[in-house]
Write an enzyme that holds these catalytic residues in place. Structure first.
Site, short mmCIF file in Angstrom:
data_model
loop_
_atom_site.label_atom_id
_atom_site.label_comp_id
_atom_site.label_asym_id
_atom_site.label_seq_id
_atom_site.Cartn_x
_atom_site.Cartn_y
_atom_site.Cartn_z
N GLN A 51 1.00 -10.80 -3.36
CA GLN A 51 -0.42 -10.45 -3.26
C GLN A 51 -0.92 -9.97 -4.61
O GLN A 51 -0.21 -9.27 -5.32
CB GLN A 51 -0.59 -9.30 -2.26
N HIS A 77 -5.26 -1.00 -4.95
CA HIS A 77 -5.79 0.05 -4.09
C HIS A 77 -6.64 0.96 -4.94
O HIS A 77 -6.20 1.41 -6.00
CB HIS A 77 -4.64 0.80 -3.42
N ASP A 85 -2.63 -7.52 -5.34
CA ASP A 85 -3.06 -6.35 -4.60
C ASP A 85 -3.63 -5.28 -5.52
O ASP A 85 -3.23 -5.18 -6.68
CB ASP A 85 -1.81 -5.78 -3.89
N LYS A 133 -13.10 -4.79 7.19
CA LYS A 133 -12.95 -5.47 5.91
C LYS A 133 -13.99 -6.55 5.69
O LYS A 133 -14.65 -6.98 6.64
CB LYS A 133 -11.55 -6.07 5.79
N ARG A 153 7.06 -11.11 5.18
CA ARG A 153 6.66 -10.96 6.57
C ARG A 153 7.37 -12.03 7.39
O ARG A 153 7.52 -13.15 6.94
CB ARG A 153 5.15 -11.09 6.73
N CYS A 162 0.79 -1.23 0.00
CA CYS A 162 0.00 0.00 0.00
C CYS A 162 0.83 1.29 0.00
O CYS A 162 0.55 2.17 -0.81
CB CYS A 162 -1.03 0.03 1.13
N HIS A 213 -8.59 -1.34 -0.12
CA HIS A 213 -7.54 -2.33 -0.38
C HIS A 213 -8.27 -3.60 -0.74
O HIS A 213 -9.19 -3.98 -0.01
CB HIS A 213 -6.71 -2.63 0.87
#
Length: 649
Positions: A386, A390, A388, A472, A368, A339, A518
RNA sequence: GCCGAAGUAGCUCAGCUGGUAGAGCAACGCUCUCGUAAAGCGUAGGUCGUCGGUUCGAAUCCGAUCUUCGGCUCCA
């Protein structure tokens, strides 16, 4: 209705009167002797109760047998007590924690002092349980005052029970006793140990008292029981079947990925077959995103520490990030999420309301630090990608954008015929767990809830599961062993726009804050692939299968013909090989079946002369002959429509 | 990280209470030219996860360590 009688409503809608004080057993017996024999408990107005406890108030009643979930929960709860009783017989000094039923059995947490519980102990406890079950001990409910209960467990020197009692109010404390074992328990229980016929203690695990790492770690014994021996056998076979689907086993057999200890724990290496699957999945989603107005971006794998201080992720998640890397005078982090990079792309130019919604997508790899004990194949790793994106939008656009994300996510899971559970993850009252203004939170939660209702989603609300910057919608799926994994997620964020001071110029020529969504339908490519492997048991749909067609010449004099077909199929964009080995076709077929290749084409004298191919479908078998061109258009269509593999068995 | 279990050939596994390793499949070579889930013969392949200890002698017993598995805790 007089106080001498009870009015009970049955699941079929019928209402009948019973004498006040009738038990569930009486009610069951009035219906049929068999039901009375098989009944384990009742559910009265949604509450499970003992079968032999007098009913004093009417309501909706269900008689729970083994065939109901409530019945099984009662059965397994009582089994946990039986486990405790057996353990107490064999290890008199054991202290008891809690022993609840779970979705597939039960466990009991116990403190064995210095004794290390072994597999051999489990077998002994199992035997003792069977022996005790045959005593046909009844489960007796005892109402007791708090002080008497404290006195009792003080005498038994059971510190955990006393700890539990401290949280309970006087006047609602009950004990259950069967045989020589008495436990603090709100119940309910089955009438007698008699119906527990088959017992398997499955494994031993450590579990912290009250789930708190700082508390003492107890020994947890997991088990499962059944009213019939045959059910246990069937269950054990099912477990074996599930293990055959395990993505760690299939991942190796099918050449999808490996984890190499020299490279590092939790760092999967994608092999060519796995890479083909992953790239195909990415292309599938990328195409769909382009259609829906997303713009793809690429950002680096590390970022300046300042970026994560601004976002608030550092030091908030310091425990689960790799330590920063020092370069010259600056500190960089392996990026734990994408992000912040995307937010800086947003900020890189002046945004007008006419630019919104801006949807930035990236297959972004993040790192991570997961605790070593938590790593698991592709499901739980330390470096993953991911899918991902946004979405930066105005507040007016928010609900439509959430709907679009839900629609995309559902489209993805529908493509694979997967069923997912939907969870609205909201915050709980632990304020320091979350960032941002409470008013934003309430607004975001309300909006998510409204969207879920407007779309008619079937969801559960989970307080405390929100991320730190916002609530979420999570999509959760079960793996082959019934373990639940979060895959897709859609999150509403009012916090990051503030922290990164994101703005857009509105039609009023004033600056405004955008809202961020997200979202990641797959979640992680690694985890999603592991779920797919287990979902399909390795039998991927044609469009995803790394190798789609194997050409099998009957003998080497037909290899040239096969190679010609191979060339034509490749030109049509299909993934094909010819098995040129000097083996008999039975062996080649067996090999292709084991490799789970969707189509095998057998080519011999007849096919060569007729311009046909003999088609064999994985797991289905011989499907007869087709003209080569017919086969080509058939499989091309199957790829195009992303047809899921035929279900057999 | 914590509790428990397991590491023997590429894979699946055998190897009893200590006497320096064995099978099937896979791989490779030769023969067979074959019709829908395993042709035949042969060859090669392991310092038994690693390090240390006990012992005349360790895959086997003990300790440490690494990795994996099942849980716990955590999960932006």
């Amino acid at each position: 209705m007089s106080s001498d009688s009870l009015s009970l409503t049955f699941p079929d809608g019928s209402v009948r009167e019973f004498p006040n004080g009738s038990t569930g057993y009486d009610v069951a017996k009035s219906i049929s002797p068999r039901l009375a024999r098989e009944a384990l408990s009742i559910t009265l107005d949604g509450q499970i109760r003992d079968l032999n406890r007098p009913i004093t108030v009417g309501g909706y009643i269900k008689i729970n047998t083994w065939d109901t979930e409530d019945g099984q929960q009662t059965f397994w709860h009582s089994s946990a007590h039986l486990l405790a009783e057996a353990t107490q017989e064999l290890f008199p000094d054991v202290k008891f924690g809690i022993g609840p039923p779970i979705s597939n059995g039960f466990y009991y947490d116990m403190d064995f002092g210095d004794h290390k519980v072994t597999e051999a102990d489990l077998r002994k406890i199992e035997q003792k349980m069977l022996e005790l079950a045959r005593n046909k001990s009844t489960f007796d409910r005892i109402d007791i005052s708090k002080s008497d209960a404290v006195a009792l467990f003080t005498e038994k020197a059971d510190p955990y029970k006393i700890d539990l009692l401290e949280g309970l109010e006087d006047g609602q404390i009950t004990l259950y006793k069967q045989g020589n074992f008495t436990d603090l328990c709100r119940g309910p229980h089955i009438p007698s140990t008699e119906s527990i016929k088959a017992i398997k203690l499955l494994h031993i695990a450590g579990a912290y008292w009250r789930g708190d790492v700082k508390s003492k770690q107890l020994t947890r014994i997991y088990g499962v029981t059944f009213p019939k021996k045959s059910m246990l056998d069937e269950y054990l076979i099912q477990l074996e079947e599930a293990k055959k689907r395990d993505h760690k086993k299939l991942g190796r057999e099918l050449g999808i990925y490996i984890i190499d200890s020299m490279v590092g724990k939790g760092l999967p290496l994608w092999l060519p077959n796995g890479t083909m699957i992953r790239r195909t999945l990415e292309a599938f989603l990328r195409d769909e995103q382009v259609r829906r107005g997303y713009k793809e971006v690429i950002t680096p794998h590390i970022g300046n520490l300042e970026l994560y201080k601004t976002s608030g992720h550092y030091p908030y998640y310091a425990d689960s990030q790799f330590d920063p890397i020092q370069v010259e005078d600056e500190h960089y982090m392996l990026k734990p999420m994408n992000c912040p990079h995307h937010h800086r792309i947003y900020s890189s130019s002046l945004r007008s309301y006419r630019d919104l919604p801006l949807r930035l997508a990236e297959f972004g790899t993040v790192y991570r630090y997961e605790q070593s004990g938590e790593l698991n194949g592709l499901s739980r790793v330390r470096g993953f990608t991911q899918d991902d994106a946004h979405i930066y939008c105005t507040h007016e656009q928010l609900k439509d954008e959430i709907k679009n994300c839900v629609d995309l996510t559902k489209y993805v899971f529908n493509t694979f015929d997967m069923s997912v559970d939907i969870r609205l993850s909201f915050r709980d009252d632990k304020k320091d767990k979350y960032g941002g203004d409470g008013a934003f939170w309430n607004r975001a939660q309300t909006e998510i809830n409204e969207v879920a209702d407007e779309l008619g989603l079937d969801y559960v609300i989970a307080p405390g599961e929100a991320s730190f910057y916002g609530p979420k919608i999570d999509f959760i799926i079960k793996d082959a062993l019934g373990r639940k994994w979060q895959v897709g997620t859609i999150q509403v964020d009012y916090v990051m726009p503030e922290r990164f001071d994101l703005t857009y110029v509105g039609s009023d020529n004033q600056k405004h804050r955008p809202v961020i969504i997200h979202r990641a339908p797959f979640g992680s490519m690694e985890r999603f692939t592991s779920i797919l492997i287990e979902h399909f048991a390795g039998d991927f749909p044609l469009w995803l299968s790394p190798l789609q067609i194997m050409l099998i010449p009957v003998s080497d004099q037909f290899t040239d013909t096969a190679k010609e077909y191979e060339q034509q199929l490749k030109e049509a964009g299909l993934r094909v090989e010819t098995d040129e080995r000097n083996d008999q076709i039975g062996a080649k077929i067996r090999d292709a079946e084991n490799r789970k290749i969707p189509y095998m084409l057998i080519i011999g004298e007849r096919e060569k002369n007729e311009g046909t191919v003999s088609v064999r479908r994985h797991r289905i078998g011989d499907m007869g002959s087709l003209n080569f061109s017919e086969f080509l258009s058939k499989v091309s269509l199957e790829v195009k429509n992303r047809v899921n593999p035929p279900k057999s068995k």
